[in-house]
Scaffold this active site. Structure first.
Site, PDB file in Angstrom:
ATOM      1  N   GLU A  71       0.691  -1.186   0.091  1.00  0.00           N
ATOM      2  CA  GLU A  71      -0.083  -0.001  -0.038  1.00  0.00           C
ATOM      3  C   GLU A  71       1.002   1.305   0.017  1.00  0.00           C
ATOM      4  O   GLU A  71       2.025   1.194   0.663  1.00  0.00           O
ATOM      5  CB  GLU A  71      -0.803   0.076   1.267  1.00  0.00           C
ATOM      6  CG  GLU A  71      -1.845   0.980   1.390  1.00  0.00           C
ATOM      7  CD  GLU A  71      -2.829   0.888   2.641  1.00  0.00           C
ATOM      8  OE1 GLU A  71      -3.725   1.623   2.562  1.00  0.00           O
ATOM      9  OE2 GLU A  71      -2.368   0.406   3.573  1.00  0.00           O
ATOM     10  N   LYS A 131     -10.349   0.779  -2.178  1.00  0.00           N
ATOM     11  CA  LYS A 131     -10.312   0.229  -0.840  1.00  0.00           C
ATOM     12  C   LYS A 131     -11.920   0.696  -0.070  1.00  0.00           C
ATOM     13  O   LYS A 131     -12.141   1.693  -0.049  1.00  0.00           O
ATOM     14  CB  LYS A 131      -9.244   0.853   0.105  1.00  0.00           C
ATOM     15  CG  LYS A 131      -9.221   0.307   1.275  1.00  0.00           C
ATOM     16  CD  LYS A 131      -8.144   0.851   2.279  1.00  0.00           C
ATOM     17  CE  LYS A 131      -7.958   0.563   3.616  1.00  0.00           C
ATOM     18  NZ  LYS A 131      -6.651   1.386   4.217  1.00  0.00           N
ATOM     19  N   CYS A 166      -5.137  -3.446   3.170  1.00  0.00           N
ATOM     20  CA  CYS A 166      -4.856  -3.286   4.495  1.00  0.00           C
ATOM     21  C   CYS A 166      -5.990  -3.545   5.381  1.00  0.00           C
ATOM     22  O   CYS A 166      -6.254  -4.702   5.834  1.00  0.00           O
ATOM     23  CB  CYS A 166      -4.322  -1.876   4.766  1.00  0.00           C
ATOM     24  SG  CYS A 166      -3.375  -1.482   6.211  1.00  0.00           S
TER      25      CYS A 166
END
Length: 270
Positions: free
Chosen positions: A40, A111, A152
């Site tokens: 990321e 995301k 994440c």
């Protein structure tokens, strides 16, 4: 399939970060990796003001770099994530892309779960900077292998991975996972997502103290569908490589048919 994870310590300097990433991706390709993942914010990582300044469109410098590199090396590249300026210009996404060996943009994942937390050393309100994505994404590598994308904080939401696992052999999570939670949570979460979905789980993270006071935990890890750790990075910048045995995955899904045995619930619990 041979895969590789690139573990980095990125700064706010895009030119330096891309140079370092390119060197390690080339090393991974030299070692036979056909699918390579970056972490990321591998291109630019810093406090909110730096990230806002780093915003770029989908055809900006980060994705263009990834397309050129993937085509040069003939690999599938999961290009970590970057700060994408929304096409309508009204906000930002934390965006991960898959570029294929021809340099074509194969998939875009924005995301979904944004990290709003007050963990010591990692106080973050990601929703103040980014908009939520709203689409789970499965892509296909050049050899036909299906790959689910995530970023994440997504790892803490098993329902996303269960949705991906019905369509994907490999689940990839790119991260800058906080050091304060890596030791206790990271390996357990990755192995759990691998076991419950009987998928290969690839967790690629940044590592070490960054130049603006945040620290990432590293320990990038490749898990097999039985939950065994095939490879794990040291607490340093570098890469890890592993071979994925899809026959073993087929055996696991037949021996313990988790996905096939699921039963729908009649109604949610109040």
């Amino acid at each position: 399939m041979r895969v590789a994870l690139i573990q980095m310590n990125a700064s706010g300097d895009r030119r330096s970060n891309l140079a370092n990433a390119g060197r390690m991706v080339r090393e991974a390709a030299d070692r036979g990796a056909r699918l390579v993942a970056l972490p990321e914010f591998f291109g630019v990582y810093g406090p909110p003001d730096v990230m806002r300044q780093a915003r770029e469109p989908l055809d900006g410098p980060t994705v263009s770099w990834a397309r050129e590199l993937a085509a040069e090396l003939g690999i599938d590249l999961i290009s970590g994530s970057f700060v994408e300026r929304r096409p309508d210009g009204q906000g930002l996404y934390n965006t991960s892309v898959h570029v294929d060996p021809r340099g074509d943009l194969r998939a875009v994942y924005r995301k979904i779960h944004l990290f709003d937390a007050t963990i010591p050393g990692a106080e973050t309100r990601e929703s103040a900077l980014f908009d939520h994505g709203d689409q789970a994404v499965v892509t296909t590598a050049q050899d036909g292998t299906t790959v689910g994308l995530s970023v994440c904080y997504d790892i803490r939401f098993p329902e996303l991975y269960r949705a991906l696992a019905g369509h994907a052999r490999i689940l990839v999570k790119v991260a800058a996972f906080p050091e304060s939670t890596t030791r206790d949570h990271w390996p357990t979460l990755l192995r759990a997502r691998a076991i419950e979905n009987q998928a290969f789980m690839l967790g690629c993270s940044q590592v070490g103290a960054h130049d603006w006071g945040r620290s990432s935990g590293g320990r990038s890890m490749i898990c097999d569908p039985w939950g065994l750790v095939l490879a794990q990075a040291n607490d340093t910048v570098g890469l890890v490589v592993a071979d994925l045995d899809f026959d073993h995955q087929d055996w696991a899904r037949q021996a313990l048919p988790n996905l096939a045995s699921r039963r729908p619930f009649a109604a949610p619990v109040d």
